[in-house]
Design an enzyme around this catalytic site. Structure first.
Site, PDB file in Angstrom:
ATOM      1  N   ARG A  16       0.854  -1.201   0.000  1.00  0.00           N
ATOM      2  CA  ARG A  16       0.000   0.000   0.000  1.00  0.00           C
ATOM      3  C   ARG A  16       0.888   1.248   0.000  1.00  0.00           C
ATOM      4  NH1 ARG A  16      -1.847  -0.066   6.425  1.00  0.00           N
ATOM      5  NH2 ARG A  16      -0.088   1.228   7.103  1.00  0.00           N
ATOM      6  N   TYR A 151      11.482   7.196  15.644  1.00  0.00           N
ATOM      7  CA  TYR A 151      11.341   7.264  14.182  1.00  0.00           C
ATOM      8  C   TYR A 151      12.489   8.095  13.589  1.00  0.00           C
ATOM      9  CZ  TYR A 151       9.037   8.082   9.653  1.00  0.00           C
ATOM     10  OH  TYR A 151       8.726   8.143   8.302  1.00  0.00           O
TER      11      TYR A 151
HETATM   12  N1  LIG Z   1       3.791   9.043   4.831  1.00  0.00           N
HETATM   13  C1  LIG Z   1       4.702   9.902   5.231  1.00  0.00           C
HETATM   14  O1  LIG Z   1       4.403  11.015   5.646  1.00  0.00           O
HETATM   15  C2  LIG Z   1       6.171   9.547   5.129  1.00  0.00           C
HETATM   16  C3  LIG Z   1       7.114  10.578   5.159  1.00  0.00           C
HETATM   17  C4  LIG Z   1       8.459  10.272   5.053  1.00  0.00           C
HETATM   18  C5  LIG Z   1       8.861   8.959   4.940  1.00  0.00           C
HETATM   19  N2  LIG Z   1       7.928   7.976   4.928  1.00  0.00           N
HETATM   20  C6  LIG Z   1       8.404   6.600   4.796  1.00  0.00           C
HETATM   21  O2  LIG Z   1       7.904   6.059   3.603  1.00  0.00           O
HETATM   22  C7  LIG Z   1       7.844   4.623   3.728  1.00  0.00           C
HETATM   23  C8  LIG Z   1       6.489   4.136   3.223  1.00  0.00           C
HETATM   24  O3  LIG Z   1       5.473   4.603   4.084  1.00  0.00           O
HETATM   25  P1  LIG Z   1       4.019   5.032   3.578  1.00  0.00           P
HETATM   26  O4  LIG Z   1       3.919   6.473   3.749  1.00  0.00           O
HETATM   27  O5  LIG Z   1       3.740   4.467   2.241  1.00  0.00           O
HETATM   28  O6  LIG Z   1       3.112   4.368   4.704  1.00  0.00           O
HETATM   29  P2  LIG Z   1       2.260   3.008   4.755  1.00  0.00           P
HETATM   30  O7  LIG Z   1       2.025   2.758   6.188  1.00  0.00           O
HETATM   31  O8  LIG Z   1       1.116   3.106   3.837  1.00  0.00           O
HETATM   32  O9  LIG Z   1       3.271   1.914   4.149  1.00  0.00           O
HETATM   33  C9  LIG Z   1       4.240   1.245   4.930  1.00  0.00           C
HETATM   34  C10 LIG Z   1       4.263  -0.204   4.491  1.00  0.00           C
HETATM   35  O10 LIG Z   1       5.280  -0.886   5.262  1.00  0.00           O
HETATM   36  C11 LIG Z   1       4.744  -2.141   5.631  1.00  0.00           C
HETATM   37  N3  LIG Z   1       5.402  -2.715   6.802  1.00  0.00           N
HETATM   38  C12 LIG Z   1       5.331  -2.340   8.087  1.00  0.00           C
HETATM   39  N4  LIG Z   1       6.024  -3.187   8.866  1.00  0.00           N
HETATM   40  C13 LIG Z   1       6.554  -4.120   8.047  1.00  0.00           C
HETATM   41  C14 LIG Z   1       7.381  -5.255   8.244  1.00  0.00           C
HETATM   42  N5  LIG Z   1       7.786  -5.632   9.457  1.00  0.00           N
HETATM   43  N6  LIG Z   1       7.757  -5.974   7.141  1.00  0.00           N
HETATM   44  C15 LIG Z   1       7.332  -5.621   5.917  1.00  0.00           C
HETATM   45  N7  LIG Z   1       6.556  -4.555   5.657  1.00  0.00           N
HETATM   46  C16 LIG Z   1       6.168  -3.819   6.724  1.00  0.00           C
HETATM   47  C17 LIG Z   1       3.252  -1.847   5.907  1.00  0.00           C
HETATM   48  O11 LIG Z   1       2.490  -3.048   5.935  1.00  0.00           O
HETATM   49  C18 LIG Z   1       2.922  -0.909   4.769  1.00  0.00           C
HETATM   50  O12 LIG Z   1       2.498  -1.612   3.626  1.00  0.00           O
HETATM   51  C19 LIG Z   1       8.126   4.323   5.196  1.00  0.00           C
HETATM   52  O13 LIG Z   1       9.473   3.920   5.341  1.00  0.00           O
HETATM   53  C20 LIG Z   1       7.921   5.660   5.876  1.00  0.00           C
HETATM   54  O14 LIG Z   1       8.666   5.788   7.059  1.00  0.00           O
HETATM   55  C21 LIG Z   1       6.587   8.227   5.014  1.00  0.00           C
END
Ligand SMILES: NC(=O)c1ccc[n+]([C@@H]2O[C@H](COP(=O)([O-])OP(=O)(O)OC[C@H]3O[C@@H](n4cnc5c(N)ncnc54)[C@H](O)[C@@H]3O)[C@@H](O)[C@H]2O)c1
Length: 243
Positions: A16, A151
């Protein structure tokens, strides 16, 4: 564009959010993708939507055995040209509000998962002739993060691990770079309260959240052959929040 024709890319946490957007965009540009996640239903449905070019594999990034299985699948799929270390969790908490248990969980998924992933896939990538690894850090890896102590620690760690890995892998024709998104409109933000999200948004000079497609376009550029001289770089797409 067909920049990824004949290439295979593994995405952790790809069921996702940003990872799913990257999978969709990569397949549209000719790639085969391997989507790894612990959300088996969502990951399987995404792979089914994308058709023959996509495979889903259960991949808990904290498990060495799962990484070995993902690396084996990549090898069988014709090697690996790209890898997005994207899985991550956000657990809000100040330093005083962070339990050891919570700290360990965030470190294990966000940081140890990234280490295990690079260690598992690099040999496959090297045998494929080289490739590009993108570690998804955050604006929280470029500045202090109020209320996001664990984080922020992991996202700074990814920035440093990227540079060391870039040097370790330079002789294997593997580039390693980190991307630092600002707040992006995904389910990750639902772990914070509305007030916490409003405070975060107020710090973004552009005054809005990023979209998954905006990050995905940047990830594809760094994965592609369009930037062959770029390694160990930290690239922000954050609406100016880290300035
Ligand atoms: N959304 C934001 O504001 C933002 C900002 C900066 C960085 N990020 C980073 O971007 C990346 C993606 O996040 P996103 O925004 O798409 O959020 P999201 O929560 O939609 O996606 C994160 C995904 O990681 C998976 N995940 C969690 N634990 C896991 C594990 N143990 N093994 C395998 N998969 C696992 C979840 O199931 C999910 O599909 C992350 O690393 C997040 O820290 C997000």
């Amino acid at each position: 564009m067909n920049r990824f024709h004949g290439k295979t890319v593994l995405i952790s946490g790809g069921a996702r959010g940003q990872g799913a957007a990257e999978a969709r965009m990569l397949v549209a540009e000719g790639a085969r993708v391997i989507i790894g996640d612990i959300l088996d239903d969502q990951g399987g449905a995404l792979a089914a939507e994308l058709g023959a070019a996509a495979r889903y594999i259960h991949l808990d990034v904290t498990s060495e055995a799962d990484w070995d299985a993902a690396a084996r699948l990549a090898e069988e799929t014709g090697g690996l040209h790209g890898f997005v270390n994207n899985a991550g969790i956000l657990v809000p908490g100040t330093i005083l509000g962070t339990s050891l248990e919570s700290w360990d969980r965030v470190i294990r998924i966000n940081q140890t998962g990234c280490f295990l992933g690079m260690r598992a896939v690099a040999p496959v990538m090297a045998r494929t002739g080289g490739g590009s690894i993108v570690n998804i850090s955050s604006d929280a890896g470029l500045r202090g993060t109020p209320g996001g102590f664990a984080y922020g620690a992991t996202k700074w760690a990814l920035r440093g691990m990227t540079k060391s890995a870039a040097l370790d892998f330079v002789g294997r024709n593997i580039r390693v770079n980190s991307i630092h998104p600002g707040p992006v409109d995904t389910e990750l933000l639902q772990t914070r309260t509305a007030e916490q999200n409003a405070l975060s948004l107020a710090m973004v000079p552009m005054g809005r959240l990023g979209t998954v497609d905006e990050v995905a376009r940047l990830v594809l550029f760094v994965l592609s052959d369009d930037c062959p001289f770029m390694t160990g770089a930290e690239i922000a797409a954050d609406g100016g929040i880290s300035l």
